[in-house]
Scaffold this active site. Structure first.
Site, PDB file in Angstrom:
ATOM      1  N   ASP A  51     -83.252  25.717 -33.289  1.00  0.00           N
ATOM      2  CA  ASP A  51     -84.377  25.917 -32.363  1.00  0.00           C
ATOM      3  C   ASP A  51     -84.788  24.584 -31.724  1.00  0.00           C
ATOM      4  O   ASP A  51     -85.714  24.547 -30.904  1.00  0.00           O
ATOM      5  CB  ASP A  51     -85.550  26.639 -33.034  1.00  0.00           C
ATOM      6  CG  ASP A  51     -86.134  25.874 -34.210  1.00  0.00           C
ATOM      7  OD1 ASP A  51     -85.584  24.821 -34.590  1.00  0.00           O
ATOM      8  OD2 ASP A  51     -87.160  26.349 -34.762  1.00  0.00           O
ATOM      9  N   SER A  52     -84.052  23.508 -32.053  1.00  0.00           N
ATOM     10  CA  SER A  52     -84.186  22.257 -31.294  1.00  0.00           C
ATOM     11  C   SER A  52     -83.893  22.507 -29.820  1.00  0.00           C
ATOM     12  O   SER A  52     -84.243  21.691 -28.967  1.00  0.00           O
ATOM     13  CB  SER A  52     -83.232  21.183 -31.844  1.00  0.00           C
ATOM     14  OG  SER A  52     -81.918  21.696 -31.955  1.00  0.00           O
ATOM     15  N   ASP A  90     -81.112  29.415 -36.304  1.00  0.00           N
ATOM     16  CA  ASP A  90     -82.494  29.237 -36.762  1.00  0.00           C
ATOM     17  C   ASP A  90     -83.322  30.476 -36.480  1.00  0.00           C
ATOM     18  O   ASP A  90     -83.251  31.047 -35.376  1.00  0.00           O
ATOM     19  CB  ASP A  90     -83.153  28.080 -35.986  1.00  0.00           C
ATOM     20  CG  ASP A  90     -83.099  26.765 -36.730  1.00  0.00           C
ATOM     21  OD1 ASP A  90     -83.105  26.781 -37.979  1.00  0.00           O
ATOM     22  OD2 ASP A  90     -83.039  25.721 -36.054  1.00  0.00           O
ATOM     23  N   LYS A 118     -81.302  30.462 -40.698  1.00  0.00           N
ATOM     24  CA  LYS A 118     -81.977  29.317 -41.339  1.00  0.00           C
ATOM     25  C   LYS A 118     -83.486  29.479 -41.223  1.00  0.00           C
ATOM     26  O   LYS A 118     -83.993  29.791 -40.133  1.00  0.00           O
ATOM     27  CB  LYS A 118     -81.516  28.003 -40.710  1.00  0.00           C
ATOM     28  CG  LYS A 118     -82.218  26.771 -41.287  1.00  0.00           C
ATOM     29  CD  LYS A 118     -81.469  25.480 -41.008  1.00  0.00           C
ATOM     30  CE  LYS A 118     -81.711  24.867 -39.672  1.00  0.00           C
ATOM     31  NZ  LYS A 118     -83.117  24.519 -39.368  1.00  0.00           N
ATOM     32  N   GLU A 120     -87.324  27.614 -42.396  1.00  0.00           N
ATOM     33  CA  GLU A 120     -87.944  26.366 -42.841  1.00  0.00           C
ATOM     34  C   GLU A 120     -88.980  26.615 -43.925  1.00  0.00           C
ATOM     35  O   GLU A 120     -89.813  27.525 -43.791  1.00  0.00           O
ATOM     36  CB  GLU A 120     -88.637  25.676 -41.649  1.00  0.00           C
ATOM     37  CG  GLU A 120     -87.665  25.216 -40.582  1.00  0.00           C
ATOM     38  CD  GLU A 120     -88.356  24.499 -39.423  1.00  0.00           C
ATOM     39  OE1 GLU A 120     -89.563  24.200 -39.516  1.00  0.00           O
ATOM     40  OE2 GLU A 120     -87.665  24.224 -38.433  1.00  0.00           O
ATOM     41  N   GLU A 187     -84.342  17.265 -44.007  1.00  0.00           N
ATOM     42  CA  GLU A 187     -84.625  16.485 -42.791  1.00  0.00           C
ATOM     43  C   GLU A 187     -85.658  15.394 -43.071  1.00  0.00           C
ATOM     44  O   GLU A 187     -86.749  15.668 -43.597  1.00  0.00           O
ATOM     45  CB  GLU A 187     -85.141  17.437 -41.685  1.00  0.00           C
ATOM     46  CG  GLU A 187     -85.466  16.697 -40.396  1.00  0.00           C
ATOM     47  CD  GLU A 187     -85.619  17.593 -39.175  1.00  0.00           C
ATOM     48  OE1 GLU A 187     -85.385  18.815 -39.283  1.00  0.00           O
ATOM     49  OE2 GLU A 187     -85.969  17.058 -38.112  1.00  0.00           O
TER      50      GLU A 187
HETATM   51  O1  KIV Z   1     -83.114  22.963 -34.797  1.00  0.00           O
HETATM   52  C1  KIV Z   1     -82.276  22.147 -35.210  1.00  0.00           C
HETATM   53  O2  KIV Z   1     -81.428  21.628 -34.473  1.00  0.00           O
HETATM   54  C2  KIV Z   1     -82.308  21.813 -36.625  1.00  0.00           C
HETATM   55  C3  KIV Z   1     -81.574  20.571 -37.040  1.00  0.00           C
HETATM   56  C4  KIV Z   1     -82.385  19.398 -36.677  1.00  0.00           C
HETATM   57  C5  KIV Z   1     -81.234  20.601 -38.474  1.00  0.00           C
HETATM   58  O3  KIV Z   1     -82.919  22.483 -37.397  1.00  0.00           O
END
Ligand code: KIV
Length: 273
Positions: A51-52, A90, A118, A120, A187
């Site tokens: 989600d970056s 994510d 994924k 968090e 992270e």
């Molecule tokens: O969203 C993302 O790219 C991430 C990485 C920084 C691990 O969660």
């Protein structure tokens, strides 16, 4: 199993076996088919639709505005180019606030082409992970700096520096493993803590700003290719400029893969104490 997964696709068990063999796991983000194809060509084992993308693709200043629809769209794009890598997506902000909602949204991401989702955090999130595992949906955890909780954390800061916070993170990692997580992203934590967590659990740890002691490494591909606007995070490296000497995108990705495999990235220069 994801309908788009073929016999040649890397499964979570293979990623766990890499930890046992002491072979470093290479993870990079992709949000579109073209970059995913480049990562495949370089032999990256895990592609993360992170989600970056809210920051590097959409131009927001955090990941909070990213929606389920965004993640489904980008997962579909990446899945079309995926051949061998494990595809992890994510779950975006507020897409896992109850067990039922978590399961429904995770299933939508799997239908879009993800092999693993994924999430968090720990605590209640560990219960959601257990719920997903029981439904045969593979899960990656994420501890340390949690970008979806950036407001509660007071900014993008190194986590786990105090003894109590470090001890809690080790316990959280154990809880995620017990809940059925297949691997955990760590992270922005001190490298000694990342080493401690990596020793304490059997599932692989994937570091970003967590030092050289993790089982694998992930970077946001745009950082690696020098595309990120503004100041690049200290833990990342522009492989296109610094290692591949501007030769090309494929050379830069290959340089990252080789550096991670040989334990040459990250070094202490990219880590926190
Ligand atoms: O969203 C993302 O790219 C991430 C990485 C920084 C691990 O969660």
């Amino acid at each position: 199993m994801n309908p788009q997964t073929t016999g040649k696709t890397i499964r979570p068990a293979e990623i766990r076996a890499m930890k046992q063999r002491g072979e470093k796991i290479v993870v990079l983000t992709a949000y579109d088919a073209s970059l995913a194809a480049q990562l495949e060509q370089a032999g990256v084992e895990v592609i993360l639709v992170g989600d970056s993308l809210g920051m590097v693709v959409q131009g927001h200043d955090s990941t909070l505005p990213v929606t389920m629809e965004d993640m489904i769209y980008h997962t579909r794009n990446v899945a079309r180019a995926r051949r061998r890598a494990l595809l992890v997506t994510d779950m975006p902000y507020r897409s896992y606030t109850s067990a039922e909602q978590t399961l429904e949204n995770a299933q939508r991401l799997i239908e879009a082409g993800a092999d693993m989702v994924k999430l968090e955090g720990a605590g209640q999130v560990a219960r959601f992970i257990e719920w997903l595992s029981q439904a045969n949906i593979p899960v990656c955890g994420h501890l340390g700096l949690l970008p979806q909780s950036v407001e509660e954390l007071g900014g993008y800061k190194v986590q786990g520096r105090e003894q109590a916070a470090a001890d809690k993170m080790v316990e959280d990692a154990r809880a995620l493993q017990a809940a059925g997580a297949e691997m955990i992203v760590l992270e922005c934590i001190p490298m000694s803590l990342a080493g401690r967590i990596t020793e304490a659990i059997d599932i692989p740890t994937i570091g970003i700003g967590a030092g050289p002691g993790c089982d694998g490494q992930v970077l946001v591909s745009y950082d690696l290719l020098g595309l990120t606007a503004g100041k690049r995070p200290r833990f990342s490296k522009d492989f296109l400029r610094e290692t591949a000497a501007g030769q090309g995108i494929q050379e830069a990705i290959a340089a990252f893969v080789e550096a991670v495999k040989q334990g040459r990235f990250p070094t202490e220069e990219h880590a926190f104490k």
